[in-house]
Enzyme design. Sequence first.
Site, PDB file in Angstrom:
ATOM      1  CB  THR A 166      -0.980  -0.022   1.199  1.00 62.03           C
ATOM      2  OG1 THR A 166      -0.262  -0.227   2.403  1.00 62.03           O
ATOM      3  CG2 THR A 166      -1.997  -1.120   1.031  1.00 62.03           C
ATOM      4  CB  THR A 199      -3.963  -3.942   6.873  1.00 58.93           C
ATOM      5  OG1 THR A 199      -5.274  -3.574   7.222  1.00 58.93           O
ATOM      6  CG2 THR A 199      -3.943  -5.412   6.466  1.00 58.93           C
TER       7      THR A 199
END
Lengths: 404, 404
Positions: A166, A199
Amino acid sequence: MRAYPSQNPAGTLTIDTARGVTAARGFRASGTTAGFKDSGTPDLALVVNDGPQHAVAAVYTTNRISAAPVQWSRAVTADGRATAVVLNSGGANACTGAQGFQAAHRTAELVGEALGTGAGDVVVCSTGLIGVQLPMDVMEAGLAPAVEALADDAAAGVAAARAIMTTDSVPKLAAHEGGGWTVAGMAKGAGMLAPGLATMLVVLTTDAEVSSDALQWALQDAVKVTFNRTDSDGCMSTNDTVVLLASGASGVRPDEFEFGQAVTAVCHSLAQQLIHDAEGAAHDIEITTVNAVTESQAEDVSRSVARSNLFKTAIFGNDPNWGRVLSAVGTTDAAFDPDRIDVTINGVTVCRDGAIGDAREGVDLAADRRVTVLIDLKAGDADATVWTNDLTHDYVEENSAYST
Amino acid sequence: MRAYPSQNPAGTLTIDTARGVTAARGFRASGTTAGFKDSGTPDLALVVNDGPQHAVAAVYTTNRISAAPVQWSRAVTADGRATAVVLNSGGANACTGAQGFQAAHRTAELVGEALGTGAGDVVVCSTGLIGVQLPMDVMEAGLAPAVEALADDAAAGVAAARAIMTTDSVPKLAAHEGGGWTVAGMAKGAGMLAPGLATMLVVLTTDAEVSSDALQWALQDAVKVTFNRTDSDGCMSTNDTVVLLASGASGVRPDEFEFGQAVTAVCHSLAQQLIHDAEGAAHDIEITTVNAVTESQAEDVSRSVARSNLFKTAIFGNDPNWGRVLSAVGTTDAAFDPDRIDVTINGVTVCRDGAIGDAREGVDLAADRRVTVLIDLKAGDADATVWTNDLTHDYVEENSAYST
């Protein structure tokens, strides 16, 4: 009482950080672009276990608000068997209700159909913004090219690691070769790295012959002293997943202790890579508490300091503010005498017996990204290390600007 | 189940925020410059109870690493009697060993000698940097002018409140007049206000006739729902002190419930002033959890959200990121069904039944400094509110630049 513990819980095993999940025999992987991300970068990864064994172990977030893929995957891995893991970035599929669970289920069905296996053997992982439905048309269209791209070479392992990134700046890979068998893995996320919710997704592979029970014990032991002690900002994700697949393709049944050490060493390497790549951070901080009565108390003390915003901002300002360390220690239930605690920062014992120690001016925090904090409770002989980062302007910037 | 609780735990009592500790009869105060601070601003405060009663109640930090003045004052107030409070800014006298305790003791002796009372009736409070010895020559020289300046007028109450300021931008005062009696007070610090360690010092006065036992009950009840629910950055100071002195000078023995409400209302006002003056903050955030099984669970849930750096940075970015609220709720042990939780931000229910609710675009966080977050657990009928601030660039700046 010991003065200094071994900070690497697995000792000094050799780790190759250039090779990912395909370093273990019996595995294929791919990383492709399905279109979940607006950026157009890779966002879909597959890891397939070609056997002959299909054992699996997994550890999930303990957050009671768990994402749909976590709920799905818990059920999949409960029987100790799995053949594939499908991972997407660009959407967490968390807090998405019944429609979200249907999406995770349908994703597993599609992968199962493409691979000729049952949906119940497909682990699903997602990362990205919470509260947004996963676009299933994108998933359906993206899976065929992803399966097409599956390969067992090193490049495929790197591609898979890239597709789960990400805000990571580099893919995270680690592999250890033991006596005829290998443990390997990839990771993304953690704390400041992942403003979407920090995450952390980790897929580990091994070609050792290991039962799913032994696999689960080894994984839990490893996670406890590595990922669970990597506490970048104290926030726990709804999507955290660590999964370990075993193919048995080496034909070698390893010594249980040696296998456990290898899993721990690979997890340790990946956890360190996560901390080091925390973009918002200017310092990597290793907080070790020694001479506690129990390991759990040592961990509590280290974690309490790791979660103190005042301490973390002080380190950002290159300020060896040991008062903020002591005040965090004082909020724990660990056994200690406040008038006996020593605090050593980068080798300088700035606090001795709970009071003023050596001159704080002797501590150089500007020279190196790495900072070590040693807290001596003088109460027992247990120790534990927690790794964290400093709290910086970039952390505030990344996490305030993310979804707006 | 109730939909909305009363956020002010004391209801709607009238509070005068222009009057401090001298609003209650029987009290004198002063605020002078002794020279603890390099800045040359006032740094020494006295509050003297001229009786006829000399009852006292106090609540101290629960941090196990407590400063010397806290250790001294605990002993002083244990018998329910005190005649004066001496407070200095410009040095916390914390983690200063035996020499630090001697300094607190000697300060009380000096004040006792000047006032013709025993050292054992003098409460001592300090705020500033940890790990630095208090310069006793400065204290000795400063006390005579401080005693000289004692007065019972409104200006003296303001001067005392100014002398305990650290990075506070304004003095914090509050007074409530009841049926012939008054509860009044002053405060400094809290969270981002006080990078030294977030020290909060509060001195309350009353001219009501109240026993020290009743005083302690009223104070504990009030602190529980006001200062203890003001959680600016989750860090607990080594020096936090809230002390309540009763002179009995009104000659009125108030109804216990009414007296308790007045103490709570004054504490609530001071706590709100602390949150509102947090210089590093851009938003004041009120987090209320409703329909929990117990008040304690409601408080846990609100506090967990108040301590989430990811949530606090999102609010700074004017982002109604309800996923970060839910993920913080999920880390608690409170009873709830994840699929039934509602989250309402500034009146818009952005999360309904644990999934996507009304459009987040409807939430305007830029218009007002005040933000309200309402979490409905739909599990019982208890509620609790915790107040916090957002996590901003200025917080990082103030707390990294403080002591270097």
